[in-house]
Design a protein around this motif. Structure first.
Motif, PDB file in Angstrom:
ATOM      1  N   ASP A   8     111.716 -49.089 -48.544  1.00  0.00           N
ATOM      2  CA  ASP A   8     113.062 -49.291 -48.007  1.00  0.00           C
ATOM      3  C   ASP A   8     113.651 -50.580 -48.564  1.00  0.00           C
ATOM      4  O   ASP A   8     112.930 -51.548 -48.815  1.00  0.00           O
ATOM      5  CB  ASP A   8     113.027 -49.365 -46.479  1.00  0.00           C
ATOM      6  N   PHE A   9     114.964 -50.590 -48.708  1.00  0.00           N
ATOM      7  CA  PHE A   9     115.627 -51.799 -49.176  1.00  0.00           C
ATOM      8  C   PHE A   9     116.041 -52.677 -47.997  1.00  0.00           C
ATOM      9  O   PHE A   9     116.492 -52.183 -46.969  1.00  0.00           O
ATOM     10  CB  PHE A   9     116.874 -51.459 -49.999  1.00  0.00           C
ATOM     11  N   LEU A  10     115.898 -53.982 -48.198  1.00  0.00           N
ATOM     12  CA  LEU A  10     116.406 -54.973 -47.256  1.00  0.00           C
ATOM     13  C   LEU A  10     117.441 -55.828 -47.978  1.00  0.00           C
ATOM     14  O   LEU A  10     117.267 -56.175 -49.148  1.00  0.00           O
ATOM     15  CB  LEU A  10     115.277 -55.873 -46.746  1.00  0.00           C
TER      16      LEU A  10
ATOM     17  N   ASN B 183     113.621 -52.355 -58.075  1.00  0.00           N
ATOM     18  CA  ASN B 183     113.098 -52.917 -56.832  1.00  0.00           C
ATOM     19  C   ASN B 183     113.858 -54.142 -56.350  1.00  0.00           C
ATOM     20  O   ASN B 183     113.641 -54.611 -55.235  1.00  0.00           O
ATOM     21  CB  ASN B 183     111.623 -53.297 -57.003  1.00  0.00           C
ATOM     22  N   CYS B 184     114.734 -54.681 -57.205  1.00  0.00           N
ATOM     23  CA  CYS B 184     115.407 -55.933 -56.859  1.00  0.00           C
ATOM     24  C   CYS B 184     116.816 -55.962 -57.439  1.00  0.00           C
ATOM     25  O   CYS B 184     117.014 -55.677 -58.627  1.00  0.00           O
ATOM     26  CB  CYS B 184     114.594 -57.121 -57.386  1.00  0.00           C
ATOM     27  N   PHE B 185     117.788 -56.298 -56.589  1.00  0.00           N
ATOM     28  CA  PHE B 185     119.169 -56.496 -57.008  1.00  0.00           C
ATOM     29  C   PHE B 185     119.568 -57.929 -56.641  1.00  0.00           C
ATOM     30  O   PHE B 185     119.360 -58.357 -55.499  1.00  0.00           O
ATOM     31  CB  PHE B 185     120.118 -55.530 -56.288  1.00  0.00           C
ATOM     32  N   VAL B 186     120.125 -58.641 -57.605  1.00  0.00           N
ATOM     33  CA  VAL B 186     120.663 -59.979 -57.352  1.00  0.00           C
ATOM     34  C   VAL B 186     122.178 -59.869 -57.430  1.00  0.00           C
ATOM     35  O   VAL B 186     122.736 -59.490 -58.466  1.00  0.00           O
ATOM     36  CB  VAL B 186     120.141 -61.010 -58.369  1.00  0.00           C
TER      37      VAL B 186
ATOM     38  N   LEU C  38     116.105 -56.207 -51.948  1.00  0.00           N
ATOM     39  CA  LEU C  38     114.809 -55.896 -52.521  1.00  0.00           C
ATOM     40  C   LEU C  38     114.015 -54.984 -51.599  1.00  0.00           C
ATOM     41  O   LEU C  38     114.351 -54.817 -50.421  1.00  0.00           O
ATOM     42  CB  LEU C  38     114.026 -57.154 -52.843  1.00  0.00           C
ATOM     43  N   ARG C  39     112.985 -54.383 -52.157  1.00  0.00           N
ATOM     44  CA  ARG C  39     112.128 -53.486 -51.376  1.00  0.00           C
ATOM     45  C   ARG C  39     111.403 -54.286 -50.290  1.00  0.00           C
ATOM     46  O   ARG C  39     111.003 -55.438 -50.491  1.00  0.00           O
ATOM     47  CB  ARG C  39     111.092 -52.821 -52.286  1.00  0.00           C
TER      48      ARG C  39
ATOM     49  N   GLY D   4     111.670 -61.458 -55.177  1.00  0.00           N
ATOM     50  CA  GLY D   4     112.109 -60.338 -55.991  1.00  0.00           C
ATOM     51  C   GLY D   4     111.777 -60.479 -57.458  1.00  0.00           C
ATOM     52  O   GLY D   4     111.366 -59.507 -58.101  1.00  0.00           O
ATOM     53  N   LEU D   5     111.932 -61.675 -58.014  1.00  0.00           N
ATOM     54  CA  LEU D   5     111.787 -61.843 -59.459  1.00  0.00           C
ATOM     55  C   LEU D   5     110.340 -62.017 -59.907  1.00  0.00           C
ATOM     56  O   LEU D   5     109.973 -61.583 -61.003  1.00  0.00           O
ATOM     57  CB  LEU D   5     112.624 -63.035 -59.928  1.00  0.00           C
ATOM     58  N   LEU D   6     109.508 -62.648 -59.082  1.00  0.00           N
ATOM     59  CA  LEU D   6     108.123 -62.876 -59.488  1.00  0.00           C
ATOM     60  C   LEU D   6     107.336 -61.585 -59.615  1.00  0.00           C
ATOM     61  O   LEU D   6     106.444 -61.486 -60.459  1.00  0.00           O
ATOM     62  CB  LEU D   6     107.417 -63.796 -58.486  1.00  0.00           C
ATOM     63  N   HIS D   7     107.654 -60.615 -58.795  1.00  0.00           N
ATOM     64  CA  HIS D   7     106.807 -59.427 -58.710  1.00  0.00           C
ATOM     65  C   HIS D   7     107.491 -58.171 -59.230  1.00  0.00           C
ATOM     66  O   HIS D   7     107.151 -57.055 -58.835  1.00  0.00           O
ATOM     67  CB  HIS D   7     106.339 -59.245 -57.265  1.00  0.00           C
ATOM     68  N   THR D   8     108.463 -58.356 -60.107  1.00  0.00           N
ATOM     69  CA  THR D   8     109.102 -57.232 -60.792  1.00  0.00           C
ATOM     70  C   THR D   8     109.218 -57.572 -62.275  1.00  0.00           C
ATOM     71  O   THR D   8     109.198 -58.741 -62.662  1.00  0.00           O
ATOM     72  CB  THR D   8     110.515 -56.954 -60.238  1.00  0.00           C
ATOM     73  N   GLN D   9     109.329 -56.544 -63.083  1.00  0.00           N
ATOM     74  CA  GLN D   9     109.565 -56.757 -64.512  1.00  0.00           C
ATOM     75  C   GLN D   9     111.049 -56.884 -64.818  1.00  0.00           C
ATOM     76  O   GLN D   9     111.447 -57.594 -65.743  1.00  0.00           O
ATOM     77  CB  GLN D   9     108.963 -55.594 -65.322  1.00  0.00           C
TER      78      GLN D   9
END
Length: 275
Positions: A64-66, A94-97, A134-135, A155-160
């Protein structure tokens, strides 16, 4: 990177259990985070949001997204629709900024590492005007979230890759942000400790750490050049740590790291001469 006295001197932070415990209160009320749980509507074509004031008693699924925000102004009307469309087209995201302030930050897909580096190099990282989606699984993994920067780090550390959404062109919604607040040494080492801990198991950890340290060191150095007679012991310690663990970029940075007294005197002279 091996351990060192600099890393050992960093402020210890308590690590929360890997569950949805709570958003950790910020000492600055203007930075207080709010969290929304985004869920598909009945038709499955749009996202709806529900406020999770502390999110300990709710159980979002890992995927789910938060939505996290410290902004008090209205969010873009099309934001949830745009995220729903993108996540449907690119389920691997998985991540939107989300940028609400005017920055030269391109819309679209970014390498997470390169986005992290850009945010630090341009000193946007410490500014407001960001929303992060992010998820839930990523938010669970990083412990207490106090500032929007903590969420971006999660979000950024754990996504490509991460997707940037720029809504600054919507004049009625554009957030006015002040120049980045001065980075204190205490904040510098506290954030570096967090980055070191969270990046421990990722292959690119040294590139993240180098980017953060270089940006932070330059800010500390510039502040002391503006108002001090010499580098403080804290800044000298950080310069030595960086020199022992990362390569210098260019002759001036090499001088700063290897001969800080000469560098300081030269930059002071340049400033006096108006160079």
């Amino acid at each position: 990177m091996g351990s060192s006295s600099f890393a050992q001197d960093l402020t210890e932070q308590r690590v929360a259990p890997a569950t949805f415990n709570c958003i950790s209160p910020s000492p600055n009320a203007a930075e207080e985070l709010v969290c929304y749980w985004l869920q598909p509507d009945a038709a499955g074509s749009h996202l709806t949001s529900s406020l999770l004031p502390t999110f300990p008693h709710s159980t979002p699924a890992e995927d789910d997204f938060l939505l996290f925000s410290a902004e008090r102004s209205a969010l873009p009307a099309n934001l949830l629709q745009d995220v729903a469309k993108l996540s449907d087209q690119r389920p691997e995201l998985n991540c939107f900024v989300v940028s609400l302030a005017k920055r030269e930050l391109a819309n679209g897909l970014h390498s997470s590492l390169q986005l992290f580096q850009q945010l630090h190099a341009q000193r946007w990282w410490q500014q407001g005007g960001f929303v992060v989606i992010l998820r839930a699984g990523l938010a669970r993994a990083v412990g207490p979230l106090t500032r929007i920067q903590d969420v971006m780090l999660a979000g950024l550390l754990h996504t490509q890759t991460a997707w940037v959404l720029d809504y600054a062109s919507e004049a009625s919604l554009t957030t006015q942000v002040e120049a980045s607040p001065r980075l204190t040494y205490q904040q510098f080492i506290t954030d570096y400790e967090k980055l070191t801990r969270l990046s421990h198991y990722i292959p690119e950890r040294n590139r993240y750490r180098e980017s953060y340290l270089r940006s932070g060191l330059l800010q500390l150095v510039q502040h002391e050049l503006s108002g001090a007679d010499k580098f403080s012991d804290n800044t000298r310690h950080a310069l030595t740590y960086f020199a022992e663990n990362f390569p210098a970029k260019g002759a001036m940075e090499k001088l700063m790291l290897k001969q800080p007294d000469i560098y300081f005197s030269m930059m002071k002279m340049r400033k006096k001469l108006g160079a």
